[in-house]
Every structure is written in structure tokens, then in C-alpha cells.
Design an enzyme around this catalytic site. Structure first.
Site, mmCIF file in Angstrom:
data_model
loop_
_atom_site.group_PDB
_atom_site.id
_atom_site.type_symbol
_atom_site.label_atom_id
_atom_site.label_comp_id
_atom_site.label_asym_id
_atom_site.label_seq_id
_atom_site.Cartn_x
_atom_site.Cartn_y
_atom_site.Cartn_z
ATOM 1 C CE LYS A 70 -0.467 -0.890 4.902
ATOM 2 N NZ LYS A 70 -0.873 0.008 5.935
ATOM 3 C CE1 TYR A 104 10.638 32.047 6.210
ATOM 4 C CE2 TYR A 104 11.057 29.723 5.764
ATOM 5 C CZ TYR A 104 10.745 30.997 5.314
ATOM 6 O OH TYR A 104 10.539 31.219 3.985
#
Ligand SMILES: Cc1ncc(COP(=O)(O)O)c(C=O)c1O
Length: 372
Positions: free
Chosen positions: A42, A265
Site C-alpha cells: 500500500k 525562520y
């Protein structure tokens, strides 16, 4: 310059397909010839690329594949081109999806009594003995028949016996990665109790960790995912699997940073002394989550380089404080993210996450190279 010549400037993601095949074969050796090793593929084979991974697994002997969604099942069926391989849809049977599941020769993992009734009704309308897997919830409380539903079904089992072929009865461990966790035995016991009601079915309980823990948990089929892709199924010991994924990213710039100056940041990392930094082409848009900021480390020629400041969308900054001056890297040099000095599990641990998440977040901007 044509696009394919620019790929050398991208981050390089290398996927070792022979290692994937070898990991599959190790699982088969571990469980022995009487137990089938299916593969959980998956989420694009845990991020490594289902179109490359599934044929390699099939070549290594895999006959049954577990995907999560209907779309993944259809994609995998198209890839195989015939119905020779079994494809199970873990997320179950959604209402009105019966035709399309049948059309693509997919097998639903039935997760509730309602889904069982839908599939049985479809079998009555079309043809008897339609195949399915049946998921019993033994403790995940996520998917699968609840204890009440199971009891209900046990009283009505004859109703379904003539119309459906419940090929596999399965369940899923919640804590198999933790050696000796008492919940494992509780789930195994509940599974064994449930199994006694299904005389014509095969049984499947173990994921990667489960299959490496206890022979009693193998039953007829195991369903490994993570260990095939090189993650460690027994985290308390050395990893028995071969690494499958390597990732290296280029340095774009190097710069000195004086003591007391900040990076990135939020300006939340401040140099404690004069230091040397490198800006690398790796950000959260590449799947390098912001969790890595001020926590993870990457490697240059075996020297750990801490990620300093916050991870931004396309860039991160590493400190070269541990690298001897005469070995400092230059723009264009490739920094190891996963490789010989750091496994996917190691990086995930530093970031406070799990290897599954790092693999399934692998970005689309890498130059993916499949080693054959
Ligand atoms: C039902 C089921 N079986 C098997 C697997 C494979 O598990 P693992 O990757 O831990 O081996 C998963 C993965 O989440 C799953 O949900």
C-alpha cells in the site's frame, strides 16, 4: 540543457531492488515453506514505487499483495496485466464498489458484518463462492469485525458458507514491534479463539514484526510491509533486513556564521560559537518534515552534521561543526540523509517519528534511481 541532463543536480534517491527481493526471501526462509509470504504494498509500496517494487516481489515468489485502497488495487492489477496474482483491498468494501472490485479481480478484506452482507448479496446476484478475506478486530479498534459482530457471525456462519469463500481470516497486531508486549499474546489468543469458527479458511495474523517474533503467529500467511523495504522489524536488536533506500542531497551554498547569529525562520537556532554552515536542497516539500529542525543529523563522509534552525519548504541548513576543516564539503557535494551511516529508522528516531512515515513521505523531486 535537456531535462534528463539536469537530474544530476537533484537529490538522489537510490532504491536497491535486489535488496528488496532478498528481504522477501529472508521472510520466506524465516516462516518456512508452508506459510505464504504476502506483501503489503500500500501507499506506493511504502513510498519506494509500486510499479518497480511489485514485479520484483513477484519475481521473488510473492503471489499475494495487500493494498489499502481500491485505486491502488486497480493500479496494481493493471501493472500485473492478469489475474495471476491476488490483490487484497485492506480498506474493505465500500458501498456500490462491488462491480468494480469484481471487474478488476480484486479481493476485498471484509471489515464489518455490513460489508459481509453487501458482498454476499452481490455474490447472490452474480455467482456463488465469491472470494474475500475477513478481518477480525482483536485490539486495534480500527477496522475489522468487533467482538459483538464476530459473535453474531458465529451464529450465522452457515448463511454465508454457501455463498462466499472466506479464503483468509486475518487480524492485525497493535504492538508487535515491542518485544514481549503483553498485548501481543492477548491479541493472538483472541485470534486463535476466532479462528476455531472458520473451518474452511486460512489464517493470517503477523505483520513484519509479528513474523520475526513467534512461530505460532505465522499461521498460513504473513503480511510483511516495512521489513521488505529495509526497516527494522525487531527494533531491540540489529536489523536483520538489508537497507533498500539511500538518499543523498546536494549542498547549494556554504557560509560562515558568527557566534550569536541565528539561522532560518523564527530565528530559533543561535550559534554558540563561530561556525560553518551548509545549505542543502532538502525541505518539507521533499518529505523532510519540519520535525527534523534542530533535531536530526545528516552525514558528510561519516561526520554527523546537525540540522540547525527550522526546515523550510525547499531547503535546510546543517552545521559542519563536526567536520575537520580539511574535509569540509563544497557546493555540489552530496550529503547523506539515509545511507551507510544513518538508517531510515535512525533518522526517524531522531525526528520523533517512525521509518514508515519517512518512507511514505519521500518526495517527488528526487532523481529516483532503481538499482537492479
Ligand atoms: C492489516 C495490515 N497488515 C499488514 C501490514 C503490514 O505491516 P508492517 O509494515 O508493519 O509489516 C499493515 C500495515 O500497516 C496492515 O495494516
Amino acid at each position: 540543457m535537456p531535462y534528463n541532463q539536469t537530474r544530476q543536480f537533484a537529490a538522489q534517491l537510490m532504491i536497491d531492488l535486489p535488496a528488496l527481493a532478498s528481504n522477501y526471501k529472508l521472510c520466506q526462509t524465516r516462516v518456512g515453506p508452508h506459510c505464504e509470504v504476502a506483501a503489503a504494498v500500500k501507499a506506493d509500496a511504502y513510498g519506494i514505487g509500486i510499479s518497480e517494487a511489485a514485479p520484483v516481489l513477484a519475481g521473488a515468489g510473492c503471489k499475494s499483495f495487500f493494498v489499502a485502497t481500491l485505486e491502488e488495487g486497480i493500479e496494481l492489477r493493471a501493472l500485473f496485466g492478469s489475474a495471476a496474482h491476488k490483490i487484497y483491498i485492506l480498506n474493505g468494501l465500500q458501498k456500490d464498489a462491488e462491480d468494480i472490485i469484481d471487474f478488476h479481480s480484486l479481493t476485498p478484506v471484509i471489515n464489518s458484518l455490513h460489508e459481509l452482507e453487501l458482498w454476499a448479496a452481490y455474490a447472490k446476484r452474480t455467482r456463488p463462492y465469491l472470494k474475500c478475506a475477513l478481518h477480525i478486530d482483536t485490539g486495534m479498534a480500527r477496522l475489522g469485525l468487533t467482538p459483538d459482530e464476530l459473535e453474531h457471525l458465529q451464529n450465522r456462519i452457515g448463511e454465508f458458507a454457501d455463498i462466499l469463500d472466506i479464503e483468509i481470516v486475518m487480524s492485525h497486531f497493535a504492538c508487535a514491534d515491542e518485544k514481549g508486549h503483553p498485548f501481543n499474546e492477548i491479541q493472538a489468543q483472541k485470534f486463535q479463539n476466532a479462528a476455531d469458527s472458520f473451518v474452511f479458511s486460512k489464517f493470517s495474523l503477523a505483520n513484519s514484526s509479528g513474523l520475526f517474533r513467534k512461530d505460532d503467529w505465522h499461521y498460513d500467511m504473513v503480511r510483511p510491509g516495512m521489513c521488505l523495504y529495509g526497516l527494522n522489524p525487531t527494533p531491540e536488536t540489529d536489523n536483520p533486513m538489508k537497507p533498500v533506500v539511500k538518499l543523498a542531497v546536494p549542498i547549494l551554498q556554504r557560509r560562515p556564521l558568527p557566534e550569536g547569529k541565528s539561522v532560518g525562520y523564527g530565528a530559533d537556532w543561535v550559534a554558540a560559537s563561530d561556525t560553518e554552515l551548509a545549505t542543502i536542497q532538502l525541505g518539507y516539500a521533499d518529505g523532510f518534515a519540519r520535525l527534523a529542525g534542530n533535531k536530526a543529523k545528516l552525514y558528510w563522509q561519516g561526520h554527523p552534521c546537525p540540522v540547525v534552525g527550522r526546515v523550510s519548504m525547499d531547503l535546510s541548513v546543517i552545521s559542519l561543526e563536526n567536520v575537520p576543516r580539511d574535509l569540509l564539503p563544497h557546493p555540489g557535494d552530496m550529503i547523506e540523509v539515509f545511507g551507510p551511516h544513518q538508517s531510515v529508522d535512525d533518522l526517524a528516531c531522531d525526528m520523533g517519528t517512525i521509518g514508515y512515515e519517512l518512507l511514505t513521505m519521500l518526495g517527488k523531486r528526487y532523481n529516483r534511481r532503481y538499482e537492479r
